[in-house]
Design an enzyme around this catalytic site. Structure first.
Site, PDB file in Angstrom:
ATOM      1  N   ASP A   1      15.347  29.723  25.604  1.00 50.42           N
ATOM      2  CA  ASP A   1      15.854  30.309  26.857  1.00 50.42           C
ATOM      3  C   ASP A   1      17.375  30.357  26.922  1.00 50.42           C
ATOM      4  O   ASP A   1      17.953  30.320  28.002  1.00 50.42           O
ATOM      5  CB  ASP A   1      15.329  29.544  28.093  1.00 50.42           C
TER       6      ASP A   1
ATOM      7  N   HIS B   1      11.730  36.720  26.381  1.00 47.92           N
ATOM      8  CA  HIS B   1      13.125  37.114  26.268  1.00 47.92           C
ATOM      9  C   HIS B   1      13.413  38.089  27.393  1.00 47.92           C
ATOM     10  O   HIS B   1      12.792  39.143  27.466  1.00 47.92           O
ATOM     11  CB  HIS B   1      13.387  37.821  24.933  1.00 47.92           C
TER      12      HIS B   1
HETATM   13  P1  GDP Z   1      15.791  33.951  25.779  1.00 47.17           P
HETATM   14  O1  GDP Z   1      14.348  33.598  25.686  1.00 47.17           O
HETATM   15  O2  GDP Z   1      16.641  33.106  24.900  1.00 47.17           O
HETATM   16  O3  GDP Z   1      16.049  35.404  25.606  1.00 47.17           O
HETATM   17  O4  GDP Z   1      16.259  33.570  27.241  1.00 47.17           O
HETATM   18  P2  GDP Z   1      15.538  33.902  28.648  1.00 47.17           P
HETATM   19  O5  GDP Z   1      15.347  35.332  28.758  1.00 47.17           O
HETATM   20  O6  GDP Z   1      14.386  33.036  28.863  1.00 47.17           O
HETATM   21  O7  GDP Z   1      16.647  33.371  29.653  1.00 47.17           O
HETATM   22  C1  GDP Z   1      17.875  33.917  29.799  1.00 47.17           C
HETATM   23  C2  GDP Z   1      18.044  34.392  31.246  1.00 47.17           C
HETATM   24  O8  GDP Z   1      19.402  34.422  31.583  1.00 47.17           O
HETATM   25  C3  GDP Z   1      17.547  35.792  31.494  1.00 47.17           C
HETATM   26  O9  GDP Z   1      17.079  35.896  32.821  1.00 47.17           O
HETATM   27  C4  GDP Z   1      18.792  36.651  31.313  1.00 47.17           C
HETATM   28  O10 GDP Z   1      18.762  37.885  32.020  1.00 47.17           O
HETATM   29  C5  GDP Z   1      19.818  35.740  31.886  1.00 47.17           C
HETATM   30  N1  GDP Z   1      21.132  35.829  31.284  1.00 47.17           N
HETATM   31  C6  GDP Z   1      21.447  35.970  29.965  1.00 47.17           C
HETATM   32  N2  GDP Z   1      22.777  35.899  29.805  1.00 47.17           N
HETATM   33  C7  GDP Z   1      23.315  35.685  31.039  1.00 47.17           C
HETATM   34  C8  GDP Z   1      24.656  35.469  31.530  1.00 47.17           C
HETATM   35  O11 GDP Z   1      25.610  35.435  30.795  1.00 47.17           O
HETATM   36  N3  GDP Z   1      24.768  35.237  32.874  1.00 47.17           N
HETATM   37  C9  GDP Z   1      23.737  35.231  33.738  1.00 47.17           C
HETATM   38  N4  GDP Z   1      23.958  34.994  35.029  1.00 47.17           N
HETATM   39  N5  GDP Z   1      22.465  35.423  33.297  1.00 47.17           N
HETATM   40  C10 GDP Z   1      22.271  35.645  31.982  1.00 47.17           C
END
Ligand code: GDP
Length: 425
Positions: free
Chosen positions: A13, A41
């Site tokens: 995440d 993701h």
């Molecule tokens: P992944 O599984 O590693 O892709 O991560 P997730 O999707 O579970 O969690 C990342 C969350 O953070 C998602 O809701 C993204 O839209 C959000 N996100 C990613 N980068 C940023 C950022 O720089 N700032 C903010 N506020 N949200 C972000």
């Protein structure tokens, strides 16, 4: 020729999907190499907001070929549902931009059933599984007791193999768990239903990848979860049942000969962890609740509130080393805006002694975080696009992490949208 892996450095995440979606512009082929639909993701772009579970995050880019490699847990039913959902939001998914390895093993409905049955048997000792069948699936794969996607093309041989497996699996289902037996007909109906829909996407992807390599194409390898969830190097047994580390990317992708030249490790500006297991830097109470709300830290797949804490430099440095990261993308820095002071887990205390080393898994429960604080910044940074424009406190925070983990931070993400990032040259 570029071969780059994008991997999670911590517990998952970290924002990998968002980084892959951004960076796919520079690549021709995006390959998911391990795991199944047990993680999500999140990608936000011109088509809307998506929680991708199995599909590679390159599907939104025109001209990018996406591949589900032989290392993934191929759940035909969930994949088909995901394809339909993504198509309904206006994204084209055809064999032109999505291919599935004929060597991918099939996650069958009984794997999901067994996951639930085992977690129920474990009661309060449960691993916190997402109950997508991942652990039973990988166990069966390594016992060579599941089906390969390529077998769908020979229905007669498939039926014979399915009958053998059903007979064996019923011994476990009814004998061990007292659950209802499965019939070959039920399994064949499921295989036929979803197999027919997905067959057009299945091919010898290794041959295809070899061809793309000859054409000089650029490859992006996409991991699910993070270093600490790696089956061999993570917080066993609270890991996943496959290898998210970059070293596995060539094997799980269908290019076992490939040498990866770049590993981008994704690190969140603070820590989150879903499910059970040791989480040394965990914060509780109001402070934790504020961070959880600010970062919208709820599981993309399960909706479960994520456990939160300050950035953990011990675990992050370990994760960077295990991944062989060559550069870091630091995400969600904007979430920390407004805090007077930002806590940082600098070291661990284990049995009365401080340590910088990430301990053996069974020792983690005895570790306590050694915290310090950094000055916070009060301004909203989500609109900032250059390093120089960031408040000094934010730059100091990023540079402190960079020094502690021994790897350059090349991207700083300040929002979930595609363009909300700063590139540091
Ligand atoms: P992944 O599984 O590693 O892709 O991560 P997730 O999707 O579970 O969690 C990342 C969350 O953070 C998602 O809701 C993204 O839209 C959000 N996100 C990613 N980068 C940023 C950022 O720089 N700032 C903010 N506020 N949200 C972000």
């Amino acid at each position: 020729m570029r071969k780059c892996a994008i991997v999670g450095i911590n517990w998952g995440d970290e924002g990998k999907g968002r980084m892959v979606d951004l960076l796919t512009e520079q690549f021709d082929v995006v390959i998911r190499y391990q795991g199944g639909g047990n993680a999500g993701h999140t990608v936000v772009n011109e088509y809307g907001k998506f929680a991708l579970h199995l599909l590679p995050s390159g599907i939104f880019r025109k001209g990018v070929l996406n591949i589900l490699g032989n290392g993934v847990a191929l759940d035909l039913e969930n994949l088909w549902t995901e394809i339909e959902q993504v198509r309904a939001q206006g994204v084209s998914l055809t064999p032109d931009n999505l291919r599935i390895s004929d060597r991918a093993s099939l996650l069958l409905p009984w794997h999901r059933a067994l996951d639930g049955l085992e977690e129920a048997r474990l009661k309060d000792k449960a691993y916190g599984s997402t109950k997508q069948g991942i652990a039973p699936f990988y166990s069966d794969k390594y016992q060579k007791k599941t089906l390969l996607a390529g077998e769908l093309f020979d229905p007669e041989a498939l039926r014979a193999h399915a009958a053998q497996l059903t007979e064996w699996k019923n011994l476990v289902l009814s004998g061990v768990y007292g659950a209802q037996k499965v019939t070959v007909e039920e399994l064949m109906d499921w295989l036929t239903c979803y197999g027919e829909k997905l067959k057009p996407f299945i091919c010898d992807t290794t041959k295809l990848l070899k061809q793309k390599e000859r054409e000089g194409k650029r490859f992006l390898f996409e991991a699910q979860l993070g270093s600490l969830r790696d089956l061999d190097y993570g917080i066993v047994p609270y890991t996943t049942s496959s290898n998210p580390i970059a070293a596995y990317a060539p094997v799980g992708s269908g290019m076992p000969w490939a040498k990866i030249d770049e590993v981008i490790g994704v690190v969140k500006a603070y820590s989150t962890c879903v499910g059970e297991g040791p989480f040394v830097c965990e914060m509780f109470g109001e402070e934790a609740e504020r961070l959880r709300e600010a970062g919208a830290e709820y599981g993309a797949k399960t909706g479960r509130p994520r456990r939160v804490g300050p950035i953990d430099l011990v675990a992050t440095r370990y994760g960077v080393e295990m991944q062989g990261a060559t550069g870091i993308a630091l995400t969600k820095l904007d979430v920390l805006s407004g805090m007077d002071e930002i806590p940082v887990c600098e070291r661990y205390e284990l049995d009365g002694e401080e340590t910088d080393d990430f301990p053996f898994p069974t020792k983690l429960e005895r570790c306590k975080p050694v915290l310090r604080t950094m000055p916070g910044w009060k301004t909203d940074i989500s609109g900032i696009r250059t390093w120089e424009a960031l408040p000094k406190e934010a730059r100091d925070y990023v540079e402190m992490i960079e020094k502690a983990i021994g790897c350059p931070i090349t991207y700083v993400s300040v929002g979930p949208e595609r363009d909300a990032y700063i590139e540091r040259k």
